[in-house]
Design a protein around this motif. Structure first.
Motif, mmCIF file in Angstrom:
data_model
loop_
_atom_site.group_PDB
_atom_site.id
_atom_site.type_symbol
_atom_site.label_atom_id
_atom_site.label_comp_id
_atom_site.label_asym_id
_atom_site.label_seq_id
_atom_site.Cartn_x
_atom_site.Cartn_y
_atom_site.Cartn_z
ATOM 1 N N PRO A 429 9.536 0.863 -66.563
ATOM 2 C CA PRO A 429 9.446 -0.059 -65.428
ATOM 3 C C PRO A 429 10.741 -0.058 -64.613
ATOM 4 N N LEU A 430 10.588 0.004 -63.276
ATOM 5 C CA LEU A 430 11.743 0.018 -62.377
ATOM 6 C C LEU A 430 11.464 -0.880 -61.183
ATOM 7 N N THR A 431 12.524 -1.429 -60.608
ATOM 8 C CA THR A 431 12.410 -2.212 -59.381
ATOM 9 C C THR A 431 12.583 -1.304 -58.179
ATOM 10 N N VAL A 432 12.295 -1.817 -56.999
ATOM 11 C CA VAL A 432 12.487 -1.040 -55.777
ATOM 12 C C VAL A 432 13.965 -0.701 -55.595
ATOM 13 N N VAL A 433 14.854 -1.677 -55.884
ATOM 14 C CA VAL A 433 16.289 -1.429 -55.755
ATOM 15 C C VAL A 433 16.725 -0.304 -56.681
ATOM 16 N N GLU A 434 16.244 -0.310 -57.901
ATOM 17 C CA GLU A 434 16.593 0.754 -58.847
ATOM 18 C C GLU A 434 16.082 2.106 -58.378
ATOM 19 N N LEU A 435 14.897 2.129 -57.801
ATOM 20 C CA LEU A 435 14.358 3.382 -57.279
ATOM 21 C C LEU A 435 15.165 3.874 -56.075
ATOM 22 N N GLU A 436 15.625 2.916 -55.228
ATOM 23 C CA GLU A 436 16.483 3.307 -54.098
ATOM 24 C C GLU A 436 17.736 4.010 -54.599
ATOM 25 N N THR A 437 18.364 3.434 -55.609
ATOM 26 C CA THR A 437 19.609 3.998 -56.134
ATOM 27 C C THR A 437 19.374 5.378 -56.748
ATOM 28 N N ARG A 438 18.312 5.501 -57.508
ATOM 29 C CA ARG A 438 18.047 6.757 -58.205
ATOM 30 C C ARG A 438 17.622 7.872 -57.252
ATOM 31 N N LEU A 439 16.836 7.552 -56.234
ATOM 32 C CA LEU A 439 16.207 8.577 -55.406
ATOM 33 C C LEU A 439 16.851 8.745 -54.032
ATOM 34 N N GLN A 440 17.729 7.815 -53.667
ATOM 35 C CA GLN A 440 18.347 7.864 -52.336
ATOM 36 C C GLN A 440 17.281 7.832 -51.236
ATOM 37 N N LEU A 441 16.244 7.027 -51.463
ATOM 38 C CA LEU A 441 15.212 6.804 -50.448
ATOM 39 C C LEU A 441 15.335 5.372 -49.945
ATOM 40 N N LYS A 442 14.847 5.111 -48.734
ATOM 41 C CA LYS A 442 14.924 3.779 -48.143
ATOM 42 C C LYS A 442 13.867 2.858 -48.762
ATOM 43 N N GLY A 443 14.245 1.566 -48.882
ATOM 44 C CA GLY A 443 13.371 0.593 -49.501
ATOM 45 C C GLY A 443 11.992 0.489 -48.879
ATOM 46 N N PRO A 444 11.878 0.383 -47.529
ATOM 47 C CA PRO A 444 10.536 0.293 -46.935
ATOM 48 C C PRO A 444 9.649 1.476 -47.279
ATOM 49 N N ASN A 445 10.242 2.679 -47.290
ATOM 50 C CA ASN A 445 9.466 3.866 -47.623
ATOM 51 C C ASN A 445 8.976 3.799 -49.071
ATOM 52 N N ILE A 446 9.859 3.352 -49.981
ATOM 53 C CA ILE A 446 9.478 3.235 -51.388
ATOM 54 C C ILE A 446 8.375 2.205 -51.559
ATOM 55 N N ARG A 447 8.479 1.073 -50.863
ATOM 56 C CA ARG A 447 7.462 0.029 -50.988
ATOM 57 C C ARG A 447 6.098 0.524 -50.500
ATOM 58 N N LYS A 448 6.100 1.289 -49.414
ATOM 59 C CA LYS A 448 4.844 1.840 -48.901
ATOM 60 C C LYS A 448 4.214 2.782 -49.923
ATOM 61 N N ILE A 449 5.041 3.643 -50.517
ATOM 62 C CA ILE A 449 4.543 4.573 -51.529
ATOM 63 C C ILE A 449 3.989 3.816 -52.726
ATOM 64 N N LEU A 450 4.722 2.785 -53.161
ATOM 65 C CA LEU A 450 4.279 2.020 -54.322
ATOM 66 C C LEU A 450 2.962 1.300 -54.051
ATOM 67 N N ARG A 451 2.795 0.775 -52.829
ATOM 68 C CA ARG A 451 1.518 0.125 -52.495
ATOM 69 C C ARG A 451 0.367 1.113 -52.614
ATOM 70 N N GLU A 452 0.575 2.346 -52.161
ATOM 71 C CA GLU A 452 -0.477 3.364 -52.236
ATOM 72 C C GLU A 452 -0.764 3.750 -53.686
ATOM 73 N N LEU A 453 0.285 3.881 -54.491
ATOM 74 C CA LEU A 453 0.088 4.242 -55.894
ATOM 75 C C LEU A 453 -0.610 3.124 -56.662
ATOM 76 N N VAL A 454 -0.280 1.869 -56.326
ATOM 77 C CA VAL A 454 -0.957 0.730 -56.953
ATOM 78 C C VAL A 454 -2.430 0.718 -56.550
ATOM 79 N N ALA A 455 -2.698 0.969 -55.279
ATOM 80 C CA ALA A 455 -4.078 0.979 -54.793
ATOM 81 C C ALA A 455 -4.905 2.074 -55.466
ATOM 82 N N ARG A 456 -4.272 3.188 -55.810
ATOM 83 C CA ARG A 456 -4.974 4.297 -56.470
ATOM 84 C C ARG A 456 -5.091 4.099 -57.973
ATOM 85 N N GLY A 457 -4.508 3.028 -58.484
ATOM 86 C CA GLY A 457 -4.596 2.752 -59.908
ATOM 87 C C GLY A 457 -3.642 3.562 -60.760
ATOM 88 N N LEU A 458 -2.650 4.204 -60.133
ATOM 89 C CA LEU A 458 -1.702 5.020 -60.878
ATOM 90 C C LEU A 458 -0.482 4.228 -61.331
#
Length: 477
Positions: A429-458
């Protein structure tokens, strides 16, 4: 294992979409997996041993992941391998997949005299079945113990059986063929011919080979020496509905004919054009290949006492056909099957009798030339089907035919931003902030991706009301 072989192995895993019978992949991003214990036992019991790769994520297309402490992981594998009876022999080394370090552990097969290899703390032993490790049943454990001795079960006398329990018509056809083939046998009377070839013993009592080949009803003594066949219309699994169930009994020649009748009735058909401009029916799987495989199952199945409650099983599914018989290979390994004319029969007397036995349609049961699997390979290639796959677990042997299907795509495309987020969550389990630090991606982009992955049941989302919101893969908790 050299780098080229590892790359080829990873490519094969990606093409098939899962682990294989002798290869197990673990992400191990959070440390040494507890599931390694049954895997070590299963691979040590597996003919030829196997390979464990730490640092690949199967759920993300076998993409490499970062391992926290490779030296600790290697020491952990070596330490865990000592907790078995006998200890598992394992060779551990560093390797790379696409520039990322992984750990490769080669698990050596346990000596036949010491099988099954058990977990010292529990006494449990495990067996490899496709890509899973399962605790051995008492029957399977008996199979490994029985395999320590040369197989002679087909030579044993069938208690209670007499010469009157043999089919005289089958015997007469067989005797005519045997005498025509062998000048040595041609000079014997019927009684002497039966005795010298092992149909009966010196007291005219039928043997197991004699009853299975010529018995009027062998299942009087061996109720489960049958073929259980069924069509599974959808996904296989517990509670799956089956169609066209059949229990095929009788002596081997008649069982073979009945199994072919079942296949002709149940195999899906299509119409194809020929080079001459005519059209013809084609079954989903070639009947010629099926005949060779079911004949092999009937004559090579284990006849020891441990297997008396087990049948040969045939399952026809929309995308594959499986034929499973009790007992593993004897004197030959899977990698040699179908590639050379190699013969190492488990039931030598049964096979010798079946070489001259005739099915009701007049064909030999087997040729005895060890070319059957080569014929399977040629027939499948001619129909444009994938090669047959063979699996030997030591206590059962499986032949698998597959239809042509599109390769299974990974749940998230590797290399994309979504693929990077999904791959990172293998660590837990990771938070959005932790994912930002690890991946060097912007928070809004990560949140959008996570919403899609949650919607797909992954991916699942937990937290809120004063607790940090964390994301993790579905099924990883």
């Amino acid at each position: 294992m050299v780098a080229e072989n590892l790359d080829a192995l990873v490519a094969q895993l990606r093409a098939t979409g899962g682990d294989t019978l002798d290869v197990e992949v673990k992400a191990a991003a959070g440390g040494l997996p507890q599931s390694l214990t049954p895997t070590l036992s299963a691979l040590a019991n597996h003919p030829g041993g196997g390979t464990i790769i730490l640092g690949l994520d199967e759920s993300n297309g076998f993409q490499p992941v970062s391992l926290p402490n490779r030296q600790t992981l290697k020491q952990g594998v070596a330490s865990k391998a000592r907790g078995f009876v006998p200890p598992v022999r394992v060779t551990v080394r560093d390797a790379e997949v696409e520039g990322t370090p992984v750990i490769v552990a080669t698990v050596h097969e346990c000596d036949l005299a010491d099988k099954p290899c058990r977990v010292a703390s529990t006494g449990r032993a495990y067996v490899r079945v496709y890509d899973g490790d399962y605790e051995m049943s008492p029957q399977e454990q008996q199979a490994f113990v029985a395999a320590r001795r040369p197989p002679h079960a087909d030579r044993q006398v069938v208690e209670g059986a007499t010469a009157d329990d043999l089919d005289r018509d089958l015997l007469a056809e067989w005797a005519q063929s045997a005498r025509a083939r062998s000048a040595a046998l041609a000079r014997f009377s019927d009684d002497e011919l039966h005795r010298r070839t092992g149909v009966v013993d010196s007291d005219q009592r039928p043997t197991v080979a004699g009853v299975l080949t010529f018995g009027i009803h062998p299942q009087q003594w061996f109720p489960r020496y049958v073929v259980q066949a069924a069509v599974v219309p959808g996904t296989s699994g517990p509670g799956s509905r089956v169609d066209e169930p059949a229990v095929i009994d009788g002596p081997v020649p008649r069982m073979l004919d009945a199994a072919m009748d079942w296949a002709r009735r149940t195999f899906p058909r299509s119409v194809e054009d020929t080079a001459s401009g005519h059209v013809r029916d084609r079954t989903l799987f070639p009947l010629t290949a099926f005949r060779e495989l079911i004949a092999n199952a009937l004559i090579h199945r284990d006849l020891s006492a441990w297997s008396e409650t087990l049948a040969v099983e045939v399952r026809l599914m929309p995308d594959r056909l499986t034929i499973v018989n009790p007992g593993g290979l004897y004197g030959v390994t899977v990698d040699r099957l179908g590639k050379e004319s190699v013969s190492s029969p488990r039931n030598s007397r049964l096979i010798t009798l079946c070489q001259d036995a005739r099915t009701p349609d007049g064909n030999r049961v087997v040729e005895g030339l060890s070319t059957g699997l080569q014929k399977v390979a040629a027939t499948l290639a001619d129909q444009g089907l994938p090669s047959a796959r063979y699996f030997d677990s030591g206590s059962r042997f499986t032949a698998l035919l597959t239809a042509r299907l599109a390769p299974k795509a990974p749940p998230v495309q590797p290399g994309t931003s979504a693929g990077r987020v999904y791959a990172e969550l293998v660590a837990g389990p990771l938070t959005v902030v932790e994912l930002e630090t690890r991946l060097q991606l912007k928070g809004p982009n990560i949140r959008k991706i996570l919403r899609e992955l949650v919607a797909r049941g992954l991916v699942s989302q937990t937290g809120g009301r004063g607790k940090p919101t964390v994301y993790q893969r579905v099924g990883s908790g």
